[in-house]
Design an enzyme around this catalytic site. Structure first.
Site, short mmCIF file in Angstrom:
data_model
loop_
_atom_site.label_atom_id
_atom_site.label_comp_id
_atom_site.label_asym_id
_atom_site.label_seq_id
_atom_site.Cartn_x
_atom_site.Cartn_y
_atom_site.Cartn_z
N LEU A 1 26.49 2.60 8.60
CA LEU A 1 25.51 3.57 9.08
C LEU A 1 24.61 3.91 7.91
O LEU A 1 25.08 4.02 6.77
CB LEU A 1 26.19 4.85 9.59
CG LEU A 1 27.01 4.77 10.88
CD1 LEU A 1 27.61 6.15 11.19
CD2 LEU A 1 26.19 4.28 12.05
N ASP A 2 23.31 4.07 8.16
CA ASP A 2 22.40 4.48 7.11
C ASP A 2 22.87 5.80 6.49
O ASP A 2 23.52 6.62 7.16
CB ASP A 2 20.98 4.66 7.66
CG ASP A 2 20.36 3.36 8.11
OD1 ASP A 2 20.80 2.29 7.63
OD2 ASP A 2 19.45 3.40 8.95
N LYS A 3 22.50 6.03 5.25
CA LYS A 3 22.90 7.24 4.55
C LYS A 3 22.57 8.50 5.35
O LYS A 3 23.39 9.42 5.45
CB LYS A 3 22.21 7.30 3.18
CG LYS A 3 22.58 8.53 2.36
CD LYS A 3 21.86 8.55 1.02
CE LYS A 3 22.21 9.81 0.24
NZ LYS A 3 21.51 9.87 -1.06
#
EC number: 5.4.99.-
Length: 303
Positions: free
Chosen positions: A142-144
């Site tokens: 998952l993106d930050k």
């Protein structure tokens, strides 16, 4: 050994509570009431201090239980709150996988700038507490600035099975997205081909096979003139897929400067949340469903 489980209130308690009906060793008792968990998993629950007998923490495997005593088992999700995890909590764990609920702002894996404060590193430290030989393996990311459900494997074999059979094993990946503007079409289906630039930005093309095929379904949950809240299902799982497709739709994700969004101060984060993940367990083939509560701020902005 038969042991009766006490009735639970409608609101789920942080503990599983049992009354002892026959004398016996604590570990055998736990194996009986936690029949769906592996031997090692039950050992871990004991070692981490998640079990109490008559409101006293008990870690001895051979502790002798007496009839009438009350055994409480602190659920894994609640136990994690007492750990030193930052920006994440464990939703589910067994001998093959760990499912977490990640907060926005926490990296999934290390970067050149940050190596330690990541979900991966924290979980690696966590599993090594039980056995220094234990390892964690990244299955997906998952993106930050994206929050929500994420799964890790506990062995290379399980990781490979999940990744190599991802389309067949994963039955649902649902996100909730807060986007800019009022989305006119109540439901939609976006298909394009994505490719990555040398600067690691993804671009969308409508030319068939000009990149990796990406397909996204969406429906509007609620909206006003400024923002729309969408439920999004991924048919494919490409890098930054939702963010690129929302930009292409003309309604970029709130706070997503990289893909056409405005000031992140509007929400204080990226308006993207991994709400649900349904998959077949890589060992038992049991269909499992995991979910994460949608941030209330998403609803408030789109009212």
């Amino acid at each position: 050994m038969k042991n009766k489980k006490r009735p639970r209130s409608k609101k789920a308690a942080p503990f599983l509570t049992y009354e002892v009906t026959e004398p016996g060793e604590l570990f055998s008792f736990l194996r009986g009431v936690l029949a769906n968990r592996s031997r090692n998993s039950v050992k871990s629950i004991l070692t981490r201090g998640q079990v109490s007998v008559n409101d006293r923490i008990q870690t001895q495997h051979n502790y002798m239980l007496e009839k009438g005593q009350v055994v409480k088992i602190l659920k894994n999700k609640e136990a994690v709150k007492q750990e030193v995890f930052i920006g994440m909590s464990i939703v589910y764990e067994d001998e093959d996988i760990i499912v977490i609920d990640k907060e926005a702002g926490l990296l999934s894996i290390a970067t050149k700038e940050e190596r330690r404060q990541t979900a991966f590193h924290q979980l690696m430290d966590y599993v090594k507490q039980e056995d220094p030989a234990n390892r964690i393996f990244v299955v997906h990311r998952l993106d930050k600035e994206t929050s929500g459900v994420m799964v890790f494997a506990k062995s290379e074999k399980v990781k490979r099975k999940l990744q190599d059979n991802w389309k067949d094993i994963v039955k649902e990946r649902t996100y909730v997205v807060l986007v800019e503007g009022k989305v006119a079409k109540e439901k939609g289906y976006i298909v394009s081909w994505l490719k990555e630039s040398p600067t690691h930005k993804m671009y969308s093309s409508r030319v068939k096979n000009d990149g990796q095929r990406a397909a996204t379904r969406y429906r509007v949950i609620q909206s006003n003139q400024q923002f729309s809240l969408l439920e999004v299902e991924l048919e494919t799982g490409r890098k930054n897929q939702i963010r690129v497709h929302m930009q292409e739709l003309g309604h970029p994700v709130v706070g997503d400067k990289k893909y056409g969004g405005g000031n992140r101060r509007i929400l204080g984060r990226l308006g993207l949340h991994a709400k649900a993940l349904a998959l077949y367990h890589p060992k038992t083939n049991t269909l499992m469903f995991f979910r994460s509560d949608v941030p209330k701020s998403f609803y408030h902005k789109s009212k």
